[in-house]
Design an enzyme around this catalytic site. Structure first.
Site, PDB file in Angstrom:
ATOM      1  N   SER A  68     -16.622   8.469  18.745  1.00 32.36           N
ATOM      2  CA  SER A  68     -16.739   7.004  18.668  1.00 32.36           C
ATOM      3  C   SER A  68     -17.082   6.332  19.993  1.00 32.36           C
ATOM      4  O   SER A  68     -17.408   5.142  20.006  1.00 32.36           O
ATOM      5  CB  SER A  68     -15.443   6.396  18.128  1.00 32.36           C
ATOM      6  OG  SER A  68     -15.411   6.564  16.735  1.00 32.36           O
ATOM      7  N   LYS A  71     -20.295   4.616  20.042  1.00 34.26           N
ATOM      8  CA  LYS A  71     -20.475   3.280  19.441  1.00 34.26           C
ATOM      9  C   LYS A  71     -20.812   2.233  20.511  1.00 34.26           C
ATOM     10  O   LYS A  71     -21.452   1.227  20.212  1.00 34.26           O
ATOM     11  CB  LYS A  71     -19.203   2.886  18.659  1.00 34.26           C
ATOM     12  CG  LYS A  71     -18.999   3.754  17.407  1.00 34.26           C
ATOM     13  CD  LYS A  71     -17.636   3.551  16.756  1.00 34.26           C
ATOM     14  CE  LYS A  71     -17.502   4.432  15.514  1.00 34.26           C
ATOM     15  NZ  LYS A  71     -16.130   4.461  14.960  1.00 34.26           N
ATOM     16  N   TYR A 193     -26.055   8.053  12.541  1.00 37.49           N
ATOM     17  CA  TYR A 193     -24.653   7.864  12.960  1.00 37.49           C
ATOM     18  C   TYR A 193     -24.008   9.199  13.362  1.00 37.49           C
ATOM     19  O   TYR A 193     -23.374   9.314  14.415  1.00 37.49           O
ATOM     20  CB  TYR A 193     -23.874   7.196  11.825  1.00 37.49           C
ATOM     21  CG  TYR A 193     -22.386   7.108  12.078  1.00 37.49           C
ATOM     22  CD1 TYR A 193     -21.875   6.261  13.063  1.00 37.49           C
ATOM     23  CD2 TYR A 193     -21.484   7.894  11.348  1.00 37.49           C
ATOM     24  CE1 TYR A 193     -20.514   6.201  13.310  1.00 37.49           C
ATOM     25  CE2 TYR A 193     -20.125   7.833  11.586  1.00 37.49           C
ATOM     26  CZ  TYR A 193     -19.638   6.992  12.573  1.00 37.49           C
ATOM     27  OH  TYR A 193     -18.291   6.933  12.833  1.00 37.49           O
ATOM     28  N   TYR A 245      -8.689   0.808  18.333  1.00 36.60           N
ATOM     29  CA  TYR A 245      -8.350   0.611  16.917  1.00 36.60           C
ATOM     30  C   TYR A 245      -7.063  -0.181  16.761  1.00 36.60           C
ATOM     31  O   TYR A 245      -6.815  -1.087  17.527  1.00 36.60           O
ATOM     32  CB  TYR A 245      -8.320   1.968  16.177  1.00 36.60           C
ATOM     33  CG  TYR A 245      -9.638   2.653  16.349  1.00 36.60           C
ATOM     34  CD1 TYR A 245     -10.769   2.125  15.736  1.00 36.60           C
ATOM     35  CD2 TYR A 245      -9.787   3.747  17.171  1.00 36.60           C
ATOM     36  CE1 TYR A 245     -12.013   2.698  15.931  1.00 36.60           C
ATOM     37  CE2 TYR A 245     -11.028   4.327  17.361  1.00 36.60           C
ATOM     38  CZ  TYR A 245     -12.130   3.795  16.731  1.00 36.60           C
ATOM     39  OH  TYR A 245     -13.341   4.339  16.930  1.00 36.60           O
ATOM     40  N   VAL A 263     -12.546  10.550  18.461  1.00 36.58           N
ATOM     41  CA  VAL A 263     -11.683  11.599  17.900  1.00 36.58           C
ATOM     42  C   VAL A 263     -11.948  12.980  18.507  1.00 36.58           C
ATOM     43  O   VAL A 263     -11.233  13.929  18.205  1.00 36.58           O
ATOM     44  CB  VAL A 263     -11.741  11.661  16.347  1.00 36.58           C
ATOM     45  CG1 VAL A 263     -11.117  10.436  15.722  1.00 36.58           C
ATOM     46  CG2 VAL A 263     -13.141  11.905  15.850  1.00 36.58           C
TER      47      VAL A 263
END
Ligand code: DON
Length: 310
Positions: A68, A71, A193, A245, A263
């Site tokens: 992530s 991102k 992605y 998060y 992760v």
């Protein structure tokens, strides 16, 4: 007080020693089976500064799956392409939900809460897929230029593993398409992605490649403008409120830096007008954030007085 770089090197080594067995408190992500093969006791930390210094300790030169953290790069590319119209398709609010939750997306009619939860990153992947003839190559080129390293690549084993176990991401993407918030065909969006999540980088490379966010959008190494100062501010704001998060509040409360986890066990923290911290330790806590990584960033931020809220 920010210390000189030699002191920081000593501090990083000392900090790693304090974390020796703490990786046992987390669990390596196994919902993407290829990630479960990584040795849990690896750990590294890098600090890069906008005035050209870099120090690291432990496994800071070993590559891992950035997941992530990718991102951030996708978001900056999409902001550069779409300008303010991007914010009609994705919001900038914390979700208060797990990163791959689907519940909120239906209530909110296919508009993701922010660009760093999975739904938001899939939306960004759609933007990149529709704005570039080869979005994967454009993504890799963007990162390679930022890191100053043409050898950065996609880990194909991780990519295949994500593709095979990506049903929840597919569900998020199809739900957004049903609300007309995805333009491209879903397999193409997912492929982009999963590609960006599967990029392998080291702490050193990640810290170097994100320096522009600590420097008002300008890469201090090449002096190139990567994004506007306003967009650098916006990315840092989103990382502060959503990058960890539904543990973002606690992270702001205890550390006080814009940050993003993945992760694969990576974690980056931006220190505006100073530099970037990157840590890696694969075992995660219940929120999907690296247990040791959070301790390391908290330790160095405390030691050097780096919180943006001071
Ligand atoms: O789509 C996924 O679930 C992963 N490729 C990325 C998730 C991730 O890294 C969330 N981070 N904590």
């Amino acid at each position: 007080m920010k210390k000189n770089i030699v002191d920081i090197q000593t501090k990083l080594q000392a900090l790693l020693l304090t974390q020796h067995d703490n990786y046992l408190q987390g669990a390596v992500a196994d919902y993407i089976p290829a990630l479960a093969k990584v040795k849990p006791d690896l750990m590294g930390i890098s600090v890069a500064t906008i005035d050209g210094k870099h120090v690291g300790a432990g496994d800071y030169q070993r590559t891992f799956s950035i997941q992530s953290i990718s991102k951030i790069f996708g978001l900056v590319m999409a902001m550069n392409r779409m300008g303010d119209s991007l914010w009609q398709r994705v919001k900038m609010e914390p979700s208060g939900q797990p990163f791959n939750s689907i519940i909120q997306l239906e209530w909110e009619k296919g508009i993701p809460r922010n660009p760093v939860i999975n739904a938001g990153a899939l939306l960004i992947s759609d933007v990149l897929t529709t704005h570039y003839s080869s979005s994967k190559l454009a993504f890799l080129t963007f990162i390679r230029n930022l890191a100053g390293n043409d050898a950065i690549r996609v880990d194909n084993q991780v990519y295949q593993s994500e593709l095979t176990h990506g049903n929840r991401n597919a569900a998020l993407a199809y739900l957004m398409k049903s609300f007309d918030n995805i333009e491209a065909e879903i397999p193409k969006v997912l492929s982009h992605y999963f590609t960006q999540c599967s990029v392998a980088m080291s702490c050193q490379q990640l810290a170097q490649s994100l320096l522009f966010l600590a420097n008002k959008g300008v890469d201090p190494k090449s002096k190139k403008v990567i994004c506007s100062p306003k967009d650098a501010h916006r990315v840092n704001a989103i990382l502060s409120t959503s990058g960890m998060y539904d543990q973002s509040g606690e992270f702001a409360f205890s550390v006080g830096l814009p940050a993003k986890s993945g992760v694969g066990g990576g974690l980056i923290a931006i220190v505006p007008n100073y530099g970037v911290i990157c840590t890696w330790s694969p075992p995660l806590n219940e929120y999907g954030n690296s247990v040791v990584g959070m301790n390391l960033v908290a330790g160095i931020a405390e030691e050097l007085g780096l919180s943006i809220y001071h």
